[in-house]
Structure formats: C-alpha cells, structure tokens
Design a protein around this motif. Sequence first.
Motif, mmCIF file in Angstrom:
data_model
loop_
_atom_site.group_PDB
_atom_site.id
_atom_site.type_symbol
_atom_site.label_atom_id
_atom_site.label_comp_id
_atom_site.label_asym_id
_atom_site.label_seq_id
_atom_site.Cartn_x
_atom_site.Cartn_y
_atom_site.Cartn_z
ATOM 1 N N MET A 118 0.849 -1.194 0.000
ATOM 2 C CA MET A 118 0.000 0.000 0.000
ATOM 3 C C MET A 118 0.887 1.248 0.000
ATOM 4 S SD MET A 118 -3.276 0.873 0.137
ATOM 5 C CE MET A 118 -4.130 -0.463 0.976
ATOM 6 N N ARG A 119 0.638 2.118 -0.931
ATOM 7 C CA ARG A 119 1.369 3.391 -0.997
ATOM 8 C C ARG A 119 0.430 4.499 -0.562
ATOM 9 N NH1 ARG A 119 4.597 6.285 -5.813
ATOM 10 N NH2 ARG A 119 2.873 5.655 -7.132
ATOM 11 N N GLN A 120 0.911 5.398 0.287
ATOM 12 C CA GLN A 120 0.054 6.446 0.811
ATOM 13 C C GLN A 120 0.668 7.828 0.577
ATOM 14 O OE1 GLN A 120 -2.517 4.914 4.332
ATOM 15 N NE2 GLN A 120 -0.388 4.603 4.929
ATOM 16 N N LEU A 121 -0.208 8.764 0.291
ATOM 17 C CA LEU A 121 0.173 10.163 0.099
ATOM 18 C C LEU A 121 -0.621 11.005 1.083
ATOM 19 C CD1 LEU A 121 1.640 12.339 -1.676
ATOM 20 C CD2 LEU A 121 -0.455 12.422 -3.038
ATOM 21 N N TYR A 122 0.081 11.829 1.846
ATOM 22 C CA TYR A 122 -0.546 12.733 2.804
ATOM 23 C C TYR A 122 -0.325 14.165 2.313
ATOM 24 C CZ TYR A 122 -0.230 8.557 5.710
ATOM 25 O OH TYR A 122 -0.324 7.264 6.184
ATOM 26 N N VAL A 123 -1.405 14.861 2.045
ATOM 27 C CA VAL A 123 -1.319 16.232 1.542
ATOM 28 C C VAL A 123 -1.717 17.175 2.672
ATOM 29 C CG1 VAL A 123 -2.045 17.856 -0.234
ATOM 30 C CG2 VAL A 123 -1.902 15.401 -0.770
ATOM 31 N N VAL A 124 -0.761 17.965 3.125
ATOM 32 C CA VAL A 124 -0.947 18.879 4.251
ATOM 33 C C VAL A 124 -0.947 20.314 3.730
ATOM 34 C CG1 VAL A 124 0.099 19.762 6.383
ATOM 35 C CG2 VAL A 124 0.185 17.306 5.863
ATOM 36 N N THR A 125 -1.939 21.094 4.149
ATOM 37 C CA THR A 125 -1.917 22.524 3.836
ATOM 38 C C THR A 125 -1.453 23.286 5.076
ATOM 39 O OG1 THR A 125 -4.277 22.696 4.409
ATOM 40 C CG2 THR A 125 -3.714 22.414 2.088
ATOM 41 N N HIS A 126 -0.614 24.285 4.850
ATOM 42 C CA HIS A 126 -0.100 25.037 5.990
ATOM 43 C C HIS A 126 -1.247 25.684 6.771
ATOM 44 C CE1 HIS A 126 -0.800 29.118 4.462
ATOM 45 N NE2 HIS A 126 -0.463 28.648 3.267
ATOM 46 N N PRO A 127 -1.122 25.783 8.089
ATOM 47 C CA PRO A 127 -2.171 26.430 8.887
ATOM 48 C C PRO A 127 -2.081 27.958 8.822
ATOM 49 C CG PRO A 127 -0.449 25.586 10.317
ATOM 50 C CD PRO A 127 -0.080 25.177 8.927
ATOM 51 N N GLU A 128 -2.758 28.610 9.753
ATOM 52 C CA GLU A 128 -2.903 30.069 9.719
ATOM 53 C C GLU A 128 -1.559 30.790 9.594
ATOM 54 O OE1 GLU A 128 -5.767 32.628 12.326
ATOM 55 O OE2 GLU A 128 -3.793 32.642 13.312
ATOM 56 N N ALA A 129 -1.490 31.685 8.612
ATOM 57 C CA ALA A 129 -0.285 32.484 8.368
ATOM 58 C C ALA A 129 -0.621 33.965 8.496
ATOM 59 C CB ALA A 129 0.282 32.185 6.978
ATOM 60 N N THR A 130 0.420 34.793 8.562
ATOM 61 C CA THR A 130 0.212 36.220 8.795
ATOM 62 C C THR A 130 -0.602 36.872 7.689
ATOM 63 O OG1 THR A 130 2.375 36.680 7.788
ATOM 64 C CG2 THR A 130 2.292 36.463 10.205
ATOM 65 N N HIS A 131 -0.472 36.411 6.449
ATOM 66 C CA HIS A 131 -1.247 37.051 5.378
ATOM 67 C C HIS A 131 -2.741 36.791 5.540
ATOM 68 C CE1 HIS A 131 -0.986 33.069 3.371
ATOM 69 N NE2 HIS A 131 -2.050 33.449 2.695
ATOM 70 N N HIS A 132 -3.108 35.670 6.181
ATOM 71 C CA HIS A 132 -4.527 35.414 6.453
ATOM 72 C C HIS A 132 -5.102 36.482 7.381
ATOM 73 C CE1 HIS A 132 -3.691 30.864 5.694
ATOM 74 N NE2 HIS A 132 -4.170 31.432 4.602
ATOM 75 N N VAL A 133 -4.428 36.717 8.501
ATOM 76 C CA VAL A 133 -4.970 37.644 9.507
ATOM 77 C C VAL A 133 -4.806 39.096 9.082
ATOM 78 C CG1 VAL A 133 -4.675 36.001 11.389
ATOM 79 C CG2 VAL A 133 -2.834 37.591 10.871
ATOM 80 N N ASP A 134 -3.838 39.373 8.208
ATOM 81 C CA ASP A 134 -3.617 40.751 7.748
ATOM 82 C C ASP A 134 -4.451 41.099 6.514
ATOM 83 O OD1 ASP A 134 -1.779 41.125 9.772
ATOM 84 O OD2 ASP A 134 -0.041 40.663 8.517
ATOM 85 N N GLY A 135 -5.206 40.120 5.985
ATOM 86 C CA GLY A 135 -6.046 40.386 4.822
ATOM 87 C C GLY A 135 -5.260 40.659 3.558
ATOM 88 N N LEU A 136 -4.148 39.926 3.389
ATOM 89 C CA LEU A 136 -3.290 40.121 2.223
ATOM 90 C C LEU A 136 -3.360 38.912 1.295
ATOM 91 C CD1 LEU A 136 -0.096 41.544 4.007
ATOM 92 C CD2 LEU A 136 -2.025 42.822 3.046
ATOM 93 N N VAL A 137 -3.061 39.139 0.031
ATOM 94 C CA VAL A 137 -3.007 38.059 -0.948
ATOM 95 C C VAL A 137 -1.751 37.231 -0.688
ATOM 96 C CG1 VAL A 137 -2.831 37.510 -3.407
ATOM 97 C CG2 VAL A 137 -4.274 39.412 -2.636
ATOM 98 N N GLY A 138 -1.905 35.901 -0.726
ATOM 99 C CA GLY A 138 -0.777 35.004 -0.492
ATOM 100 C C GLY A 138 0.046 34.800 -1.739
ATOM 101 N N GLY A 139 -0.267 33.742 -2.496
ATOM 102 C CA GLY A 139 0.547 33.438 -3.668
ATOM 103 C C GLY A 139 1.988 33.176 -3.261
ATOM 104 N N TRP A 140 2.928 33.847 -3.915
ATOM 105 C CA TRP A 140 4.343 33.677 -3.595
ATOM 106 C C TRP A 140 4.819 34.653 -2.516
ATOM 107 C CZ3 TRP A 140 7.709 32.434 -8.524
ATOM 108 C CH2 TRP A 140 7.180 31.312 -9.168
ATOM 109 N N PHE A 141 3.919 35.445 -1.977
ATOM 110 C CA PHE A 141 4.249 36.331 -0.863
ATOM 111 C C PHE A 141 4.710 35.472 0.307
ATOM 112 C CE2 PHE A 141 2.677 38.705 2.966
ATOM 113 C CZ PHE A 141 3.625 39.718 2.915
ATOM 114 N N ASP A 142 5.872 35.813 0.879
ATOM 115 C CA ASP A 142 6.520 34.903 1.838
ATOM 116 C C ASP A 142 6.108 35.205 3.278
ATOM 117 O OD1 ASP A 142 8.050 32.751 2.538
ATOM 118 O OD2 ASP A 142 9.953 33.842 2.509
ATOM 119 N N SER A 143 4.868 34.898 3.598
ATOM 120 C CA SER A 143 4.382 35.094 4.967
ATOM 121 C C SER A 143 4.816 33.939 5.860
ATOM 122 C CB SER A 143 2.855 35.207 4.972
ATOM 123 O OG SER A 143 2.266 34.022 4.480
#
Length: 207
Positions: A1-26
């Motif tokens: 059995m091969r397994q893949l776990y896909v994790v998304t990063h949790p809350e970052a500063t751009h979330h709380v500051d109302g900024l666009v993420g993309g390649w912005f390095d928060s």
Amino acid sequence: MRQLYVVTHPEATHHVDGLVGGWFDSALTTRGRQDAARIADAVKSYGCADGAVLVASDLTRCRETAAPVAAGLGVKARFLPALREKSYGEGEGRPDAWFRERFTPPPAVGERLGHDEGMGAETMENFARRVYTCMGEVLAARQPDTVVVTHGGTATMVVAHWLRLPIDALEYARFRVTPGSISVLQEDDYFHNRTLVSMNETRHLAD
C-alpha cells in the motif's frame, strides 16, 4: 500500500492581515505554529511511517509547517519551489480589496486554463504543469509513504495528479481544502487503484 498525505499550511500572517498570499513569503502566526505541531501528531496517527519522504513548498509558512512533521517522522524535508501556491504577480502581498479591483476572473465558458487574470499572474495551465511535473518526479521513487506540505490551491494540483486527472480537467475541477488540513490518498498493491481516502481533515486543529 502506498500512501500520500497532503498537508496545507495552517494560519499564516497574510490570512490575519487580509493580504493576498501566492508567492508572498508570509510566516505562520502563533496559532499556526501550534497547529503545525498538531498536524505532525495527526500525520503519525494516520499511520504515516517513520522515514517517509517529506517534501514541501520552500515558502516560510510551509517550511515552518514541515519542521515538526519532519521531526516526528525522523526525516529531513526537501523544499521545492515548484510546490508553491499559484503566483498572483503584482497582487502578492497586496490587500485583498486592492487585488479584487484589478483581478479579471476566468469566463464561465471558454478559455479558462490559459486565461490572463492580469497583474502578471501565473495562468492556471502553467500552475498545473509546474505542480504535475514536480509530483511526477517526487513519486517516481515509489516510496511507501510521502508527505507533501503545501498551499490550498496547490493541494488541488497534487490530488489531481495522484488521481491521474488530465490537466484539461482543471479547467473546472477543484478540491476545496482549508488551512491546516490533511488529505489522505492511497494506491493498493494489487489493482494499483488510486483512492481519495479522506479530504480536508481538520479535527486535529485548535478550537
């Protein structure tokens, strides 16, 4: 059995500051760092083996998410620029309101993958091809367990690649995930079918 776990990063500063993420390095917020530790425990609880392959976006918020996961699995993470979020060009790091005034959404019908959103943003086709190429290289070794720490938009591309969806399907297809989520995918050893076992698990996060 091969397994893949896909994790998304949790809350970052751009979330709380109302900024666009993309390649912005928060970076992660205090809550985000706490949730990263919970993510590491949850990945282990899902059965991910010690010594698993761990790859992550090279942006700070994903590096900080990957660190406790790597420690828990006893591995070193590889940080890959190709696993970054979609680039929004001049919109990155800008206030959401500024971005929405200038963003050109894709048409409901017509050319969507190559659509020019303005501001020098990456097209959806280029974004998908970037992630597909990267995941093809990551999975070529056929390791039993692989963990990918990435961004919300990129997660769709990672899951779609695992399920062997053609890039053309990404004209419309999306997998909705939230910050700090874990999605689990499997490939069985007999039929070699690829299964989406669970999507957007967030039970491990802080209340």
